[in-house]
Design a protein around this motif. Structure first.
Motif, PDB file in Angstrom:
ATOM      1  N   ASN A   1     -77.412 -62.582 -22.900  1.00 29.18           N
ATOM      2  CA  ASN A   1     -77.912 -63.628 -22.155  1.00 29.18           C
ATOM      3  C   ASN A   1     -76.806 -64.203 -21.642  1.00 29.18           C
ATOM      4  O   ASN A   1     -76.847 -65.148 -20.692  1.00 29.18           O
ATOM      5  CB  ASN A   1     -78.425 -64.769 -23.502  1.00 29.18           C
ATOM      6  CG  ASN A   1     -79.586 -64.113 -23.971  1.00 29.18           C
ATOM      7  OD1 ASN A   1     -80.262 -63.171 -23.397  1.00 29.18           O
ATOM      8  ND2 ASN A   1     -79.990 -64.723 -25.011  1.00 29.18           N
ATOM      9  N   TYR A   2     -75.457 -63.918 -21.482  1.00 30.48           N
ATOM     10  CA  TYR A   2     -74.462 -64.376 -20.657  1.00 30.48           C
ATOM     11  C   TYR A   2     -74.368 -63.633 -19.150  1.00 30.48           C
ATOM     12  O   TYR A   2     -73.504 -64.095 -18.892  1.00 30.48           O
ATOM     13  CB  TYR A   2     -73.261 -64.199 -21.669  1.00 30.48           C
ATOM     14  CG  TYR A   2     -73.022 -65.194 -22.800  1.00 30.48           C
ATOM     15  CD1 TYR A   2     -73.255 -66.576 -22.654  1.00 30.48           C
ATOM     16  CD2 TYR A   2     -73.118 -64.619 -24.169  1.00 30.48           C
ATOM     17  CE1 TYR A   2     -73.461 -67.497 -23.634  1.00 30.48           C
ATOM     18  CE2 TYR A   2     -73.086 -65.641 -25.159  1.00 30.48           C
ATOM     19  CZ  TYR A   2     -73.073 -66.864 -25.022  1.00 30.48           C
ATOM     20  OH  TYR A   2     -73.281 -67.754 -26.251  1.00 30.48           O
ATOM     21  N   ASP A   3     -75.080 -62.853 -19.046  1.00 30.38           N
ATOM     22  CA  ASP A   3     -75.084 -62.067 -17.786  1.00 30.38           C
ATOM     23  C   ASP A   3     -74.840 -62.964 -16.601  1.00 30.38           C
ATOM     24  O   ASP A   3     -74.034 -63.012 -15.759  1.00 30.38           O
ATOM     25  CB  ASP A   3     -75.867 -60.950 -17.716  1.00 30.38           C
ATOM     26  CG  ASP A   3     -75.787 -59.921 -18.529  1.00 30.38           C
ATOM     27  OD1 ASP A   3     -74.505 -59.748 -18.994  1.00 30.38           O
ATOM     28  OD2 ASP A   3     -76.677 -59.081 -18.818  1.00 30.38           O
ATOM     29  N   GLU A   4     -75.966 -63.950 -16.705  1.00 26.60           N
ATOM     30  CA  GLU A   4     -75.935 -64.911 -15.390  1.00 26.60           C
ATOM     31  C   GLU A   4     -74.603 -65.817 -15.476  1.00 26.60           C
ATOM     32  O   GLU A   4     -74.266 -66.268 -14.469  1.00 26.60           O
ATOM     33  CB  GLU A   4     -77.174 -65.499 -15.269  1.00 26.60           C
ATOM     34  CG  GLU A   4     -77.510 -66.601 -14.675  1.00 26.60           C
ATOM     35  CD  GLU A   4     -78.622 -67.428 -14.618  1.00 26.60           C
ATOM     36  OE1 GLU A   4     -78.618 -68.679 -14.154  1.00 26.60           O
ATOM     37  OE2 GLU A   4     -79.690 -66.995 -14.842  1.00 26.60           O
TER      38      GLU A   4
ATOM     39  N   GLU B   1     -71.316 -64.314 -13.969  1.00 21.59           N
ATOM     40  CA  GLU B   1     -71.171 -64.558 -12.355  1.00 21.59           C
ATOM     41  C   GLU B   1     -70.550 -65.914 -11.948  1.00 21.59           C
ATOM     42  O   GLU B   1     -69.917 -66.034 -10.816  1.00 21.59           O
ATOM     43  CB  GLU B   1     -72.581 -64.281 -11.731  1.00 21.59           C
ATOM     44  CG  GLU B   1     -73.320 -62.782 -12.103  1.00 21.59           C
ATOM     45  CD  GLU B   1     -72.376 -61.863 -11.690  1.00 21.59           C
ATOM     46  OE1 GLU B   1     -71.648 -61.947 -10.536  1.00 21.59           O
ATOM     47  OE2 GLU B   1     -72.414 -61.082 -12.316  1.00 21.59           O
ATOM     48  N   LYS B   2     -70.794 -66.933 -12.943  1.00 17.28           N
ATOM     49  CA  LYS B   2     -70.476 -68.310 -12.384  1.00 17.28           C
ATOM     50  C   LYS B   2     -69.047 -68.751 -12.799  1.00 17.28           C
ATOM     51  O   LYS B   2     -68.711 -69.742 -12.500  1.00 17.28           O
ATOM     52  CB  LYS B   2     -71.299 -69.465 -13.103  1.00 17.28           C
ATOM     53  CG  LYS B   2     -72.616 -69.135 -12.547  1.00 17.28           C
ATOM     54  CD  LYS B   2     -73.677 -70.167 -12.991  1.00 17.28           C
ATOM     55  CE  LYS B   2     -75.145 -70.212 -12.654  1.00 17.28           C
ATOM     56  NZ  LYS B   2     -76.139 -70.959 -13.259  1.00 17.28           N
TER      57      LYS B   2
END
Length: 184
Positions: free
Chosen positions: A105-108, A111-112
């Protein structure tokens, strides 16, 4: 462990036991906690610690383009949830096996982040703390009678077991410490 005590743990710590109804191909928790009631207290303490630990958050720096007045360039993120895959007695001590859930769930989020290593380092430290707590619980189980919870000793003469003298004498009809002294 008795079904009543196990039910208490499941009700207190549902996240840790969330895989209890899954197939043995997925989790061996379908067999329950495979040790006697004497270790209930130390296992309950481990579950309480792990539950508190999973409620902590990481404080991570964001890339400049994601900085806002509200976040000031930082974000709080919960650590991944964990669950048990097997809990049992082995070689006279408690063994606890687990998995971390939620890193995908940390994929998004990745990117930040200003520094991806910061996330990976904090998660590694978190997993290390879990492993240290489990290792300590395993050590404690070698000092507590698996049957009654009294101070005990890990006996390794033949079959490995952690018992107090009273339980050894009751169950086996002899005191192994006295028998060892006679052999000397």
């Amino acid at each position: 462990m008795s079904p009543e005590l196990e039910k208490q743990l499941i009700e207190k710590y549902p996240i840790l036991f969330r895989d209890k109804d899954k197939s043995p191909k997925v989790s061996l928790m379908c067999f329950g906690c495979e040790f006697s009631n004497g270790w209930y207290k130390i296992f309950d303490d481990l579950c309480a610690y792990l539950t508190r630990l999973t409620k902590n958050e990481m404080f991570l720096r964001l890339k400049d383009e994601f900085k806002t007045d509200e976040n000031n360039g930082y974000i709080y993120v919960h650590y991944p949830a964990i669950s048990f895959t097997q809990v049992k007695e082995k070689y006279g001590t408690m063994r606890v096996y687990w998995i971390g859930n939620g890193m995908e769930n940390y994929d998004e989020l990745k990117e930040k982040l200003h520094d991806l290593n910061d996330l990976e380092t904090q998660v590694k430290r978190y997993y290390d703390r879990i492993e240290h707590a489990i290792d300590f619980t395993q050590f404690l189980s070698s000092k507590v009678c698996e049957e009654c919870g009294a101070p005990g000793k890990l006996y390794t003469n033949g079959w490995y077991m952690t018992k107090c003298k009273k339980c050894i004498v009751e169950h086996y009809g002899f005191d192994p410490d006295e028998d060892l002294e006679k052999e000397d």
